[in-house]
Motif scaffolding. Structure first.
Motif, PDB file in Angstrom:
ATOM      1  N   LEU A 119      -1.621   7.086  -0.916  1.00  0.00           N
ATOM      2  CA  LEU A 119      -1.318   8.159   0.020  1.00  0.00           C
ATOM      3  C   LEU A 119      -1.830   9.470  -0.562  1.00  0.00           C
ATOM      4  CD1 LEU A 119       2.377   7.185   0.834  1.00  0.00           C
ATOM      5  CD2 LEU A 119       0.313   6.491   2.061  1.00  0.00           C
ATOM      6  N   TYR A 120      -1.736  10.535   0.183  1.00  0.00           N
ATOM      7  CA  TYR A 120      -2.152  11.829  -0.347  1.00  0.00           C
ATOM      8  C   TYR A 120      -1.107  12.315  -1.347  1.00  0.00           C
ATOM      9  CZ  TYR A 120      -3.613  16.680  -0.682  1.00  0.00           C
ATOM     10  OH  TYR A 120      -4.024  17.898  -1.172  1.00  0.00           O
ATOM     11  N   GLY A 121      -1.482  12.333  -2.619  1.00  0.00           N
ATOM     12  CA  GLY A 121      -0.590  12.817  -3.660  1.00  0.00           C
ATOM     13  C   GLY A 121       0.364  11.774  -4.216  1.00  0.00           C
ATOM     14  N   SER A 122       0.341  10.554  -3.703  1.00  0.00           N
ATOM     15  CA  SER A 122       1.232   9.507  -4.206  1.00  0.00           C
ATOM     16  C   SER A 122       0.737   8.161  -3.688  1.00  0.00           C
ATOM     17  CB  SER A 122       2.682   9.764  -3.762  1.00  0.00           C
ATOM     18  OG  SER A 122       2.790   9.698  -2.346  1.00  0.00           O
ATOM     19  N   GLY A 123       1.580   7.147  -3.757  1.00  0.00           N
ATOM     20  CA  GLY A 123       1.232   5.827  -3.255  1.00  0.00           C
ATOM     21  C   GLY A 123       2.482   5.011  -3.055  1.00  0.00           C
ATOM     22  N   VAL A 124       2.357   3.898  -2.340  1.00  0.00           N
ATOM     23  CA  VAL A 124       3.491   3.010  -2.123  1.00  0.00           C
ATOM     24  C   VAL A 124       3.112   1.600  -2.585  1.00  0.00           C
ATOM     25  CG1 VAL A 124       4.464   4.324  -0.215  1.00  0.00           C
ATOM     26  CG2 VAL A 124       2.791   2.549   0.255  1.00  0.00           C
ATOM     27  N   TYR A 125       4.125   0.845  -3.031  1.00  0.00           N
ATOM     28  CA  TYR A 125       3.931  -0.520  -3.499  1.00  0.00           C
ATOM     29  C   TYR A 125       4.749  -1.466  -2.622  1.00  0.00           C
ATOM     30  CZ  TYR A 125       1.950   1.684  -7.632  1.00  0.00           C
ATOM     31  OH  TYR A 125       1.175   2.433  -8.469  1.00  0.00           O
ATOM     32  N   LEU A 126       4.121  -2.532  -2.181  1.00  0.00           N
ATOM     33  CA  LEU A 126       4.791  -3.548  -1.385  1.00  0.00           C
ATOM     34  C   LEU A 126       4.927  -4.826  -2.207  1.00  0.00           C
ATOM     35  CD1 LEU A 126       2.953  -3.084   2.052  1.00  0.00           C
ATOM     36  CD2 LEU A 126       4.981  -1.881   1.177  1.00  0.00           C
ATOM     37  N   HIS A 127       6.017  -5.562  -1.958  1.00  0.00           N
ATOM     38  CA  HIS A 127       6.318  -6.753  -2.755  1.00  0.00           C
ATOM     39  C   HIS A 127       6.753  -7.907  -1.850  1.00  0.00           C
ATOM     40  CE1 HIS A 127       6.439  -4.295  -6.494  1.00  0.00           C
ATOM     41  NE2 HIS A 127       6.912  -3.356  -5.678  1.00  0.00           N
ATOM     42  N   ASP A 128       6.691  -9.104  -2.418  1.00  0.00           N
ATOM     43  CA  ASP A 128       7.235 -10.317  -1.798  1.00  0.00           C
ATOM     44  C   ASP A 128       6.731 -10.516  -0.370  1.00  0.00           C
ATOM     45  OD1 ASP A 128       8.661 -10.737  -4.187  1.00  0.00           O
ATOM     46  OD2 ASP A 128      10.263  -9.411  -3.498  1.00  0.00           O
ATOM     47  N   SER A 129       7.638 -10.656   0.601  1.00  0.00           N
ATOM     48  CA  SER A 129       7.222 -10.989   1.967  1.00  0.00           C
ATOM     49  C   SER A 129       6.353  -9.895   2.589  1.00  0.00           C
ATOM     50  CB  SER A 129       8.456 -11.235   2.847  1.00  0.00           C
ATOM     51  OG  SER A 129       9.264 -10.075   2.922  1.00  0.00           O
ATOM     52  N   GLU A 130       6.480  -8.660   2.110  1.00  0.00           N
ATOM     53  CA  GLU A 130       5.665  -7.566   2.648  1.00  0.00           C
ATOM     54  C   GLU A 130       4.174  -7.770   2.365  1.00  0.00           C
ATOM     55  OE1 GLU A 130       8.585  -3.711   2.222  1.00  0.00           O
ATOM     56  OE2 GLU A 130       7.677  -4.510   0.393  1.00  0.00           O
ATOM     57  N   VAL A 131       3.873  -8.591   1.355  1.00  0.00           N
ATOM     58  CA  VAL A 131       2.486  -8.778   0.931  1.00  0.00           C
ATOM     59  C   VAL A 131       1.791  -9.898   1.701  1.00  0.00           C
ATOM     60  CG1 VAL A 131       1.018  -9.298  -1.083  1.00  0.00           C
ATOM     61  CG2 VAL A 131       3.082  -7.908  -1.364  1.00  0.00           C
ATOM     62  N   HIS A 132       2.567 -10.804   2.293  1.00  0.00           N
ATOM     63  CA  HIS A 132       1.991 -11.998   2.909  1.00  0.00           C
ATOM     64  C   HIS A 132       0.933 -11.679   3.956  1.00  0.00           C
ATOM     65  CE1 HIS A 132       5.895 -14.333   1.725  1.00  0.00           C
ATOM     66  NE2 HIS A 132       5.111 -14.057   0.695  1.00  0.00           N
ATOM     67  N   GLY A 133       1.190 -10.699   4.801  1.00  0.00           N
ATOM     68  CA  GLY A 133       0.222 -10.341   5.831  1.00  0.00           C
ATOM     69  C   GLY A 133      -1.090  -9.856   5.247  1.00  0.00           C
ATOM     70  N   TYR A 134      -1.025  -9.188   4.098  1.00  0.00           N
ATOM     71  CA  TYR A 134      -2.235  -8.684   3.459  1.00  0.00           C
ATOM     72  C   TYR A 134      -3.015  -9.807   2.785  1.00  0.00           C
ATOM     73  CZ  TYR A 134      -0.469  -4.039   4.442  1.00  0.00           C
ATOM     74  OH  TYR A 134      -0.031  -2.916   5.090  1.00  0.00           O
ATOM     75  N   GLU A 135      -2.318 -10.828   2.314  1.00  0.00           N
ATOM     76  CA  GLU A 135      -3.017 -11.991   1.772  1.00  0.00           C
ATOM     77  C   GLU A 135      -3.816 -12.682   2.882  1.00  0.00           C
ATOM     78  OE1 GLU A 135      -0.537 -13.708  -1.921  1.00  0.00           O
ATOM     79  OE2 GLU A 135       0.593 -13.729  -0.034  1.00  0.00           O
ATOM     80  N   LYS A 136      -3.249 -12.719   4.077  1.00  0.00           N
ATOM     81  CA  LYS A 136      -3.982 -13.287   5.218  1.00  0.00           C
ATOM     82  C   LYS A 136      -5.181 -12.416   5.577  1.00  0.00           C
ATOM     83  CE  LYS A 136       0.049 -15.587   7.277  1.00  0.00           C
ATOM     84  NZ  LYS A 136       0.961 -15.644   8.447  1.00  0.00           N
ATOM     85  N   MET A 137      -4.996 -11.093   5.499  1.00  0.00           N
ATOM     86  CA  MET A 137      -6.118 -10.195   5.774  1.00  0.00           C
ATOM     87  C   MET A 137      -7.218 -10.374   4.736  1.00  0.00           C
ATOM     88  SD  MET A 137      -4.854  -6.527   7.278  1.00  0.00           S
ATOM     89  CE  MET A 137      -3.208  -6.312   6.624  1.00  0.00           C
ATOM     90  N   ARG A 138      -6.848 -10.607   3.482  1.00  0.00           N
ATOM     91  CA  ARG A 138      -7.861 -10.846   2.442  1.00  0.00           C
ATOM     92  C   ARG A 138      -8.688 -12.086   2.772  1.00  0.00           C
ATOM     93  NH1 ARG A 138      -6.047 -11.467  -3.728  1.00  0.00           N
ATOM     94  NH2 ARG A 138      -4.697 -13.053  -2.788  1.00  0.00           N
ATOM     95  N   SER A 139      -8.009 -13.136   3.219  1.00  0.00           N
ATOM     96  CA  SER A 139      -8.730 -14.355   3.604  1.00  0.00           C
ATOM     97  C   SER A 139      -9.671 -14.089   4.774  1.00  0.00           C
ATOM     98  CB  SER A 139      -7.727 -15.460   3.969  1.00  0.00           C
ATOM     99  OG  SER A 139      -6.944 -15.804   2.860  1.00  0.00           O
ATOM    100  N   MET A 140      -9.207 -13.283   5.731  1.00  0.00           N
ATOM    101  CA  MET A 140     -10.031 -12.955   6.873  1.00  0.00           C
ATOM    102  C   MET A 140     -11.261 -12.134   6.455  1.00  0.00           C
ATOM    103  SD  MET A 140     -10.807 -10.328   9.175  1.00  0.00           S
ATOM    104  CE  MET A 140      -9.384  -9.245   9.186  1.00  0.00           C
TER     105      MET A 140
END
Length: 253
Positions: free
Chosen positions: A210-231
């Motif tokens: 983010l502007y000036g910081s960042g956020v971290y997602l864990h566990d089930s929040e990451v699953h959708g991004y793993e699918k996006m990586r495959s895509m």
């Protein structure tokens, strides 16, 4: 430091430093070795037991990663990200608007920082922190998926962009995963850039800058991004085709 009656100037003279150096050290703006700690504590008259404890703590800090010590002008969140990167076995970058930071060249990075309003005196320090972060790239399974529009934005000027594209082209010849994604992708992938970090002994973590910081997602929040990586892996150009496209873009500049 409150245990001494010495003025800043007198303490600095006794140590053999300038007052400015001692002031920066006390304010956490200068790295201090365990030997420096021993000298300062002796001058300040800190009791032996407490002195030994502080010296031991300084030695442990010296063994820790560079990110464990705050750097002036560098956002604290950078240290957190660097510690994650150093522990990762695999890193996947998805970048929409610019080349990922782990693949930056200096002039291109400085151009982005200047656009973001970073003070000139802080740009060099932030670049050095980024350069240190880049040292993990050859040691992990690294892949950067870069949207083709990001390769057309001349941060730092046209010459800086040409240099950056040459660096990307060279990275593909050294076996780094640099793969270009063409314009048409699903909307969910266009929402924001992200970094997905895989670890040998724990679950993945996703980082969103983010502007000036960042956020971290864990566990089930990451699953959708793993699918996006495959895509993305399915849709992106091959490394060879990506290298060819990068070369063509550079030659047109």
């Amino acid at each position: 430091m409150e245990q001494t009656t010495l003025s800043l100037e007198a303490a600095a003279r006794a140590i053999g430093w300038s007052a400015a150096t001692l002031s920066r050290t006390e304010n956490g703006k200068r790295h201090i070795t365990s030997e420096d700690v021993a000298t300062v504590l002796a001058i300040y008259g800190v009791p032996t037991a407490q002195r030994e404890e502080l010296i031991a703590s300084a030695r442990v800090g010296a063994l820790a990663g560079w990110w464990s010590r705050p750097l002036p002008g560098v956002l604290p969140d950078v240290g957190t990200l660097a510690s994650y990167e150093a522990s990762a076995s695999g890193i996947t970058d998805w970048s929409l608007s610019a080349v990922p930071g782990l693949l930056h060249t200096e002039r291109y990075a400085a151009g982005i920082m200047a656009d973001d309003g970073v003070e000139p005196q802080d740009i060099e320090v932030r670049w050095l922190a980024r350069l240190r972060r880049q040292q993990v790239v050859p040691t992990v399974d690294y892949v950067a998926f870069i949207h083709e529009s990001a390769l057309r934005r001349p941060f730092g000027g046209v010459d800086a962009l040409k240099e950056q594209l040459s660096h990307l082209e060279d990275a593909t010849t050294r076996g780094l995963g640099v793969r270009i994604v063409r314009e048409h992708v699903p909307h969910r992938v266009l929402l924001h850039s992200w970094m997905l970090l895989d670890f040998p002994d724990t679950t993945p973590v996703l980082y969103v800058e983010l502007y000036g910081s960042g956020v971290y997602l864990h566990d089930s929040e990451v699953h959708g991004y793993e699918k996006m990586r495959s895509m993305l892996d399915h849709r992106a150009l091959s490394s060879a085709d990506s290298r060819s496209m990068i070369r063509q873009l550079r030659e047109r500049l």
